[in-house]
Motif scaffolding. Structure first.
Motif, PDB file in Angstrom:
ATOM      1  N   GLU A   1      -7.559   5.788  -2.579  1.00  0.00           N
ATOM      2  CA  GLU A   1      -7.698   5.852  -1.753  1.00  0.00           C
ATOM      3  C   GLU A   1      -6.890   4.391  -1.435  1.00  0.00           C
ATOM      4  OE1 GLU A   1      -8.450   7.983   1.396  1.00  0.00           O
ATOM      5  OE2 GLU A   1      -9.675   9.422   0.454  1.00  0.00           O
ATOM      6  N   ALA A   2      -7.908   3.096  -1.800  1.00  0.00           N
ATOM      7  CA  ALA A   2      -7.319   1.533  -1.472  1.00  0.00           C
ATOM      8  C   ALA A   2      -6.352   1.387  -2.215  1.00  0.00           C
ATOM      9  CB  ALA A   2      -8.977   1.009  -1.870  1.00  0.00           C
ATOM     10  N   VAL A   3      -6.718   1.600  -3.892  1.00  0.00           N
ATOM     11  CA  VAL A   3      -5.614   1.408  -4.933  1.00  0.00           C
ATOM     12  C   VAL A   3      -4.653   1.593  -4.311  1.00  0.00           C
ATOM     13  CG1 VAL A   3      -4.420   1.544  -7.323  1.00  0.00           C
ATOM     14  CG2 VAL A   3      -7.130   0.935  -6.293  1.00  0.00           C
ATOM     15  N   ALA A   4      -3.830   3.316  -3.403  1.00  0.00           N
ATOM     16  CA  ALA A   4      -2.869   3.474  -3.169  1.00  0.00           C
ATOM     17  C   ALA A   4      -2.381   2.808  -1.807  1.00  0.00           C
ATOM     18  CB  ALA A   4      -3.153   5.588  -3.093  1.00  0.00           C
ATOM     19  N   THR A   5      -3.553   2.775  -0.916  1.00  0.00           N
ATOM     20  CA  THR A   5      -3.066   1.701   0.316  1.00  0.00           C
ATOM     21  C   THR A   5      -2.631   0.613   0.382  1.00  0.00           C
ATOM     22  OG1 THR A   5      -4.701   3.346   1.372  1.00  0.00           O
ATOM     23  CG2 THR A   5      -4.412   1.131   2.474  1.00  0.00           C
ATOM     24  N   ASN A   6      -3.031  -0.186  -0.309  1.00  0.00           N
ATOM     25  CA  ASN A   6      -2.885  -1.693  -0.943  1.00  0.00           C
ATOM     26  C   ASN A   6      -1.625  -2.092  -1.907  1.00  0.00           C
ATOM     27  OD1 ASN A   6      -4.699  -3.436   1.502  1.00  0.00           O
ATOM     28  ND2 ASN A   6      -6.612  -1.568  -0.045  1.00  0.00           N
ATOM     29  N   GLY A   7      -1.620  -0.918  -2.516  1.00  0.00           N
ATOM     30  CA  GLY A   7      -0.968  -0.912  -4.293  1.00  0.00           C
ATOM     31  C   GLY A   7      -0.840  -1.840  -4.665  1.00  0.00           C
ATOM     32  N   SER A   8      -2.429  -2.199  -5.103  1.00  0.00           N
ATOM     33  CA  SER A   8      -2.539  -3.696  -5.769  1.00  0.00           C
ATOM     34  C   SER A   8      -3.890  -3.398  -6.316  1.00  0.00           C
ATOM     35  CB  SER A   8      -2.152  -4.579  -4.919  1.00  0.00           C
ATOM     36  OG  SER A   8      -3.198  -5.569  -5.806  1.00  0.00           O
ATOM     37  N   PHE A   9      -4.454  -3.749  -7.497  1.00  0.00           N
ATOM     38  CA  PHE A   9      -5.625  -3.271  -7.885  1.00  0.00           C
ATOM     39  C   PHE A   9      -6.126  -4.611  -7.691  1.00  0.00           C
ATOM     40  CE2 PHE A   9      -4.277  -0.162 -10.263  1.00  0.00           C
ATOM     41  CZ  PHE A   9      -5.096   0.647 -11.440  1.00  0.00           C
ATOM     42  N   THR A  10      -5.835  -5.655  -7.642  1.00  0.00           N
ATOM     43  CA  THR A  10      -7.123  -6.896  -6.937  1.00  0.00           C
ATOM     44  C   THR A  10      -6.737  -6.619  -5.768  1.00  0.00           C
ATOM     45  OG1 THR A  10      -5.639  -8.411  -8.164  1.00  0.00           O
ATOM     46  CG2 THR A  10      -6.264  -9.227  -6.115  1.00  0.00           C
ATOM     47  N   LYS A  11      -6.226  -6.602  -4.614  1.00  0.00           N
ATOM     48  CA  LYS A  11      -5.906  -5.719  -2.997  1.00  0.00           C
ATOM     49  C   LYS A  11      -7.398  -5.105  -3.003  1.00  0.00           C
ATOM     50  CE  LYS A  11      -2.106  -7.841  -1.395  1.00  0.00           C
ATOM     51  NZ  LYS A  11      -0.881  -7.903  -0.877  1.00  0.00           N
ATOM     52  N   ALA A  12      -7.027  -3.627  -3.721  1.00  0.00           N
ATOM     53  CA  ALA A  12      -8.200  -2.830  -3.521  1.00  0.00           C
ATOM     54  C   ALA A  12      -9.701  -3.254  -3.719  1.00  0.00           C
ATOM     55  CB  ALA A  12      -8.288  -1.700  -4.488  1.00  0.00           C
ATOM     56  N   ALA A  13      -9.223  -4.546  -4.705  1.00  0.00           N
ATOM     57  CA  ALA A  13     -11.259  -4.406  -5.182  1.00  0.00           C
ATOM     58  C   ALA A  13     -11.711  -5.339  -3.390  1.00  0.00           C
ATOM     59  CB  ALA A  13     -10.916  -5.738  -6.569  1.00  0.00           C
ATOM     60  N   GLU A  14     -10.740  -6.147  -3.443  1.00  0.00           N
ATOM     61  CA  GLU A  14     -11.342  -7.319  -1.889  1.00  0.00           C
ATOM     62  C   GLU A  14     -11.120  -5.804  -1.276  1.00  0.00           C
ATOM     63  OE1 GLU A  14      -7.653  -9.648  -1.795  1.00  0.00           O
ATOM     64  OE2 GLU A  14      -8.600 -10.945  -3.038  1.00  0.00           O
ATOM     65  N   ALA A  15     -10.865  -5.302  -0.607  1.00  0.00           N
ATOM     66  CA  ALA A  15     -10.527  -4.462   0.513  1.00  0.00           C
ATOM     67  C   ALA A  15     -12.397  -3.427   0.027  1.00  0.00           C
ATOM     68  CB  ALA A  15     -10.125  -3.364   0.631  1.00  0.00           C
ATOM     69  N   MET A  16     -13.196  -3.446  -0.676  1.00  0.00           N
ATOM     70  CA  MET A  16     -13.531  -2.237  -1.412  1.00  0.00           C
ATOM     71  C   MET A  16     -15.234  -2.754  -1.000  1.00  0.00           C
ATOM     72  SD  MET A  16     -13.219   0.909  -1.366  1.00  0.00           S
ATOM     73  CE  MET A  16     -14.498   1.719  -1.428  1.00  0.00           C
ATOM     74  N   PHE A  17     -14.455  -4.499  -1.758  1.00  0.00           N
ATOM     75  CA  PHE A  17     -15.648  -5.602  -1.749  1.00  0.00           C
ATOM     76  C   PHE A  17     -16.631  -5.697  -3.187  1.00  0.00           C
ATOM     77  CE2 PHE A  17     -15.656  -4.632   2.629  1.00  0.00           C
ATOM     78  CZ  PHE A  17     -15.388  -6.212   3.765  1.00  0.00           C
ATOM     79  N   THR A  18     -15.884  -5.248  -4.132  1.00  0.00           N
ATOM     80  CA  THR A  18     -16.053  -4.997  -5.929  1.00  0.00           C
ATOM     81  C   THR A  18     -15.010  -5.915  -6.296  1.00  0.00           C
ATOM     82  OG1 THR A  18     -16.728  -3.068  -7.428  1.00  0.00           O
ATOM     83  CG2 THR A  18     -14.708  -3.380  -5.763  1.00  0.00           C
ATOM     84  N   VAL A  19     -15.175  -6.179  -7.945  1.00  0.00           N
ATOM     85  CA  VAL A  19     -14.498  -7.035  -8.856  1.00  0.00           C
ATOM     86  C   VAL A  19     -12.816  -5.603  -8.906  1.00  0.00           C
ATOM     87  CG1 VAL A  19     -16.177  -8.442  -9.010  1.00  0.00           C
ATOM     88  CG2 VAL A  19     -16.318  -6.400 -10.711  1.00  0.00           C
TER      89      VAL A  19
END
Length: 284
Positions: free
Chosen positions: A10-28
């Motif tokens: 869901e984080a990838v779908a919301t942010n449209g980016s793997f990098t931004k999803a990683a930041e949102a989920m506090f992971t790499v």
């Protein structure tokens, strides 16, 4: 697959980016990429269309997103329902004698309500015989009373032992002089009070059967009357030491048989305990 995989999806779908999803989920980012790859392998379909600038959901991804939101909602509801089930709530009526009300109830109330804030706790002060009767007849859930308890209908939990002392005024007559006054006056609660019974038993052991009872209905009243020299009484030593040490009173010890009082918590046998009552009993 686990629920955290879907949160990353869901984080990838919301942010449209793997990098931004990683930041949102506090992971790499590598972890995000690996989780999405695992999901795609498990569902046998591409979930995202990847470009150099953005990732977008495929039709399969759109479908999974709807299910993912429903799963997230269901998990949240399940947690709330389980939390409600595990939370102790309801009401509890506890009885105690006057001295317990003044001496121990504030601490009991604080400890229990801090641990179980959703339980409405009500305390009622009565004579020992009334407390026992009310527990047996379902008017009280439990009560603090003096031992021994010989009712087959009741369970009991030992709470503590207390030392009783004869209470006399600090000024004026000495205790031995009080005992030979006529009429001797005793300051007591009404009939049925365990302290009154102990005081009368002590007087009888000394051969004193003629005395006048001044009956009061408050602990403070008894203290005031004794301090004023109007008679003698009997109360727990710990109560006097903690709350009335500055008053003009003298205390006199009793023998072990009459001077030791055991307090027990009683509640009904052979019926399922409510969760609030079980929690209260387990405190002891």
């Amino acid at each position: 697959m686990n629920t955290n995989d879907l949160k990353i999806f869901e984080a990838v779908a919301t942010n449209g980016s793997f990098t931004k999803a990683a930041e949102a989920m506090f992971t790499v980012q590598s972890n995000v990429t690996a989780r999405i790859k695992n999901l795609e392998e498990e569902f046998g379909a591409d979930l995202f269309t990847r470009t150099s600038r953005k990732v977008t959901l495929t039709s399969a991804g759109e479908t999974l997103l709807q299910y993912s939101k429903r799963i997230d909602h269901l998990v949240h509801e399940a947690k709330q329902d389980i939390k409600k089930f595990s939370r102790v709530s309801g009401s509890l009526k506890i009885g105690c004698i006057e001295t317990t009300m003044a001496f121990k109830v504030p601490d009991i109330l604080t400890r229990f309500t801090d641990t179980y804030p959703d339980v409405d706790l009500e305390f009622r002060s009565q004579m020992r015989s009334d407390l026992i009767s009310d527990v047996i007849n379902y008017k009280l859930d439990a009560a603090f009373v003096s031992a021994p308890i010989n009712s087959p209908e009741l369970e009991q939990v030992h709470i503590k032992e207390e030392q009783l002392v004869i209470l006399a005024p600090a000024q004026g007559l000495e205790l031995k002089e009080f005992l030979i006054t006529s009429p001797l006056k005793i300051i007591v609660f009404d009939q049925g009070c365990v302290f009154r019974a102990r005081l009368e038993a002590w007087l009888n052991s000394k051969g004193i059967i003629q005395y006048k009872s001044i009956v009061l209905n408050s602990l403070e009243g008894i203290i005031n009357f004794v301090e004023a020299g109007l008679g003698i009484s009997i109360l727990p030593a710990e109560l006097i030491e903690q709350y009335y040490a500055g008053r003009k009173l003298k205390t006199h010890t009793l023998n072990k048989e009459l001077g030791t009082m055991s307090t027990v918590l009683i509640y009904r046998k052979n019926i399922p305990q409510s969760r609030p009552l079980k929690a209260f009993v387990e405190m002891y």
